[in-house]
Scaffold this active site. Structure first.
Site, PDB file in Angstrom:
ATOM      1  N   ASP A  21      -0.962   1.208  -0.605  1.00 60.66           N
ATOM      2  CA  ASP A  21      -1.726   1.790  -1.721  1.00 60.66           C
ATOM      3  C   ASP A  21      -2.392   3.096  -1.314  1.00 60.66           C
ATOM      4  OD1 ASP A  21      -0.972  -0.632  -2.668  1.00 60.66           O
ATOM      5  OD2 ASP A  21      -2.973  -1.503  -2.742  1.00 60.66           O
ATOM      6  N   GLY A  27      -3.474  -4.098 -10.847  1.00 56.06           N
ATOM      7  CA  GLY A  27      -2.492  -4.020  -9.767  1.00 56.06           C
ATOM      8  C   GLY A  27      -2.008  -2.599  -9.547  1.00 56.06           C
ATOM      9  N   HIS A  64       4.430  -6.949  -0.730  1.00 55.90           N
ATOM     10  CA  HIS A  64       3.951  -7.759   0.399  1.00 55.90           C
ATOM     11  C   HIS A  64       4.799  -7.526   1.655  1.00 55.90           C
ATOM     12  CE1 HIS A  64       0.826  -9.964  -1.739  1.00 55.90           C
ATOM     13  NE2 HIS A  64       1.611  -9.866  -2.785  1.00 55.90           N
ATOM     14  N   THR A  65       5.403  -6.372   1.713  1.00 53.76           N
ATOM     15  CA  THR A  65       6.182  -6.018   2.905  1.00 53.76           C
ATOM     16  C   THR A  65       5.384  -5.095   3.816  1.00 53.76           C
ATOM     17  OG1 THR A  65       7.146  -4.331   1.510  1.00 53.76           O
ATOM     18  CG2 THR A  65       8.518  -6.230   1.976  1.00 53.76           C
ATOM     19  N   ASP A  66       4.349  -4.435   3.272  1.00 53.84           N
ATOM     20  CA  ASP A  66       3.678  -3.414   4.097  1.00 53.84           C
ATOM     21  C   ASP A  66       2.999  -4.017   5.325  1.00 53.84           C
ATOM     22  OD1 ASP A  66       1.639  -4.490   2.484  1.00 53.84           O
ATOM     23  OD2 ASP A  66       0.815  -2.544   1.872  1.00 53.84           O
ATOM     24  N   GLY A  68      -8.121  -3.792 -11.999  1.00 53.74           N
ATOM     25  CA  GLY A  68      -7.554  -5.136 -11.933  1.00 53.74           C
ATOM     26  C   GLY A  68      -6.141  -5.239 -12.483  1.00 53.74           C
ATOM     27  N   SER A 113      -4.009  -0.291  -8.016  1.00 52.67           N
ATOM     28  CA  SER A 113      -4.752   0.229  -6.865  1.00 52.67           C
ATOM     29  C   SER A 113      -5.888   1.181  -7.208  1.00 52.67           C
ATOM     30  CB  SER A 113      -3.811   0.939  -5.903  1.00 52.67           C
ATOM     31  OG  SER A 113      -2.942   0.026  -5.389  1.00 52.67           O
ATOM     32  N   SER A 114      -6.728   0.740  -8.100  1.00 57.10           N
ATOM     33  CA  SER A 114      -7.923   1.534  -8.390  1.00 57.10           C
ATOM     34  C   SER A 114      -8.788   1.643  -7.132  1.00 57.10           C
ATOM     35  CB  SER A 114      -8.716   0.908  -9.527  1.00 57.10           C
ATOM     36  OG  SER A 114      -8.838  -0.477  -9.342  1.00 57.10           O
ATOM     37  N   TYR A 140      -4.639 -13.665  -1.359  1.00 59.13           N
ATOM     38  CA  TYR A 140      -3.897 -12.566  -0.714  1.00 59.13           C
ATOM     39  C   TYR A 140      -3.937 -12.720   0.800  1.00 59.13           C
ATOM     40  CZ  TYR A 140      -2.565  -7.791   0.649  1.00 59.13           C
ATOM     41  OH  TYR A 140      -1.946  -6.707   1.221  1.00 59.13           O
TER      42      TYR A 140
HETATM   43  C1  GLA Z   1      -1.960  -4.939  -2.569  1.00 62.66           C
HETATM   44  C2  GLA Z   1      -2.272  -4.431  -1.163  1.00 62.66           C
HETATM   45  C3  GLA Z   1      -1.074  -3.696  -0.569  1.00 62.66           C
HETATM   46  C4  GLA Z   1       0.207  -4.519  -0.685  1.00 62.66           C
HETATM   47  C5  GLA Z   1       0.368  -5.060  -2.102  1.00 62.66           C
HETATM   48  C6  GLA Z   1       1.526  -6.006  -2.220  1.00 62.66           C
HETATM   49  O1  GLA Z   1      -1.793  -3.883  -3.462  1.00 62.66           O
HETATM   50  O2  GLA Z   1      -3.373  -3.579  -1.182  1.00 62.66           O
HETATM   51  O3  GLA Z   1      -1.337  -3.356   0.765  1.00 62.66           O
HETATM   52  O4  GLA Z   1       0.228  -5.542   0.271  1.00 62.66           O
HETATM   53  O5  GLA Z   1      -0.791  -5.735  -2.551  1.00 62.66           O
HETATM   54  O6  GLA Z   1       2.724  -5.355  -2.011  1.00 62.66           O
END
Ligand code: GLA
Length: 387
Positions: free
Chosen positions: A172, A123, A34-36, A121, A125-126, A222
């Site tokens: 991602d 986490g 959650h830094t991006d 699902g 990044s599909s 989110y």
């Molecule tokens: C998801 C979002 C990313 C990022 C992460 C948390 O994967 O797509 O951009 O914010 O959550 O780090």
């Protein structure tokens, strides 16, 4: 996943002709969550699992015929339809086509069949894997590969924002496009500078434990987290009109404390997590440079605590897996990705690996009635044409 698997479906499903085959990976993230979208740092790597698509221009002006092999679902739509298709998977194809058109790629009608082996699902990044795979194909088929890798990253992100309802950052899509086998990447999301970090921890390995709790970012909290961060920045900016505060990256701990009362405890805690996480990514880089994996692990546990207590994106099952890791003496463990379900990422000593995985399976099963899934992390390459 084999090319022949996708190819045979593409041939069978459409007119017997072959197209080009493209692949893009999912990703892991060692630290920097959650830094991006807050202008901070992230530390992802692509994995050896992802999406593979066969694609071919079909000679029509704007009819897309799409087949999701795993779902056995076919959707046809027109690029000129202002609403696009309803099926969530087809919206990624529609969205990325529109975004590539905005970048000047003259996308016309095409056929596409795709499949994936990146767990949905979890986490990992599909969705970014789909976006970058389709972007890579459209760039090649219609755009003479003129669109840069960074523009494809941004087109993938814009697809999420404009067609899928997730106000995500760039981590991602970046990892999926730029990934390199054996390397993690440290990305500064503000300047977009990044460096490859060969990752071969001596005596340790990374393993993901998937709680199989559904992770659904669209319409999820989110976007609320992002709003909280932006709200804090707005308040800090109002207090300091002389400065320029674009994201939490520009804010100090003192400035955050100044606005604590006015933004409220919830937003304060969220911003506090983000400021701490920014420092932890840099701490992990230093520790990796020194080969200090115990330090890396310590920071991972801190991140988990922050994501669970302050950012509130964990869930009971993931906290449970984190506790089991701690009890087993695992070096580092934390929830990975956006949260609200999915995986923990664990840095574990080779000699502890078997025992940890067995214990986690057994304890999780006793409590939740099913075992977590186990994925050994293999760091793979980014988006590419296969044939
Ligand atoms: C998801 C979002 C990313 C990022 C992460 C948390 O994967 O797509 O951009 O914010 O959550 O780090």
């Amino acid at each position: 996943m084999e090319i022949d698997f996708v190819r045979s479906r593409f041939i069978k499903h459409f007119d017997g002709k072959t197209g080009n085959v493209y692949a893009s990976p999912g990703r892991i993230n060692l630290i920097g969550e959650h830094t991006d979208y807050n202008g901070g740092y992230v530390f992802p790597g692509a994995v050896d699992k992802g999406i593979m698509a066969e694609m071919r221009a079909n000679g029509t002006e704007d009819t897309v015929m799409a087949y999701a092999i795993d779902l056995k679902d076919r959707v046809d739509f027109k690029l000129s339809d202002p609403d696009g298709p309803k099926a969530s998977w087809a919206r990624y194809i529609y969205g990325i086509s529109k975004e590539m058109q905005k970048l000047g790629v003259p996308v016309k009608g095409f056929n596409i069949a795709f499949a994936g082996d990146v767990p949905l699902g979890a986490g990992m990044s599909s969705s970014a894997a789909m976006e970058s795979c389709f972007a890579c194909g459209l760039n090649d088929i219609f755009g003479e590969n003129k669109v840069s890798q960074w523009d494809m990253v941004l087109a993938g992100q814009a697809t999420e924002h404009n067609y899928c309802g997730v106000k995500c950052g760039i981590m991602d899509q970046f990892a999926s496009v730029f990934g390199k086998a054996g390397c993690l990447m440290r990305l500064d999301c503000r300047s977009r500078e990044f460096e490859y970090f060969p990752f071969k921890p001596d005596g340790y390995r990374l393993v993901l434990l998937d709680s199989v709790v559904k992770h659904q970012l669209a319409g999820s909290p989110y976007n609320d987290r992002r709003n909280s961060c932006e709200n804090v920045v707005k308040h800090i900016q109002a207090k300091h009109p002389e400065g320029k505060f674009e994201t939490l990256r520009d804010c100090t701990w003192e400035q955050l404390d100044e606005v604590r009362a006015e933004v409220g405890e919830e937003d304060y805690k969220r911003a506090k997590f983000v400021l701490g996480e920014k420092d932890r990514v840099l701490g992990v880089c230093d520790a990796l440079n020194e080969g200090d994996y115990e330090k890396v692990g310590e920071l991972m546990y801190k991140t988990h605590e922050g994501l669970s207590k302050d950012y509130e994106v964990s869930c009971e099952e993931l906290d449970f897996l984190n506790d089991v890791a701690k009890e087993c003496g695992v070096t580092g463990s934390r929830i990975m990705g956006g949260g609200f379900g999915g995986c923990t990422i664990n840095l574990v000593r080779n000699d502890l690996y078997k025992q940890f995985v067995a214990t986690a399976k057994q304890k999780f099963n006793e409590k939740y009635g099913h075992e977590p899934k186990v994925y050994d992390v293999v760091i793979g390459d980014g988006s590419r044409r296969l044939c």
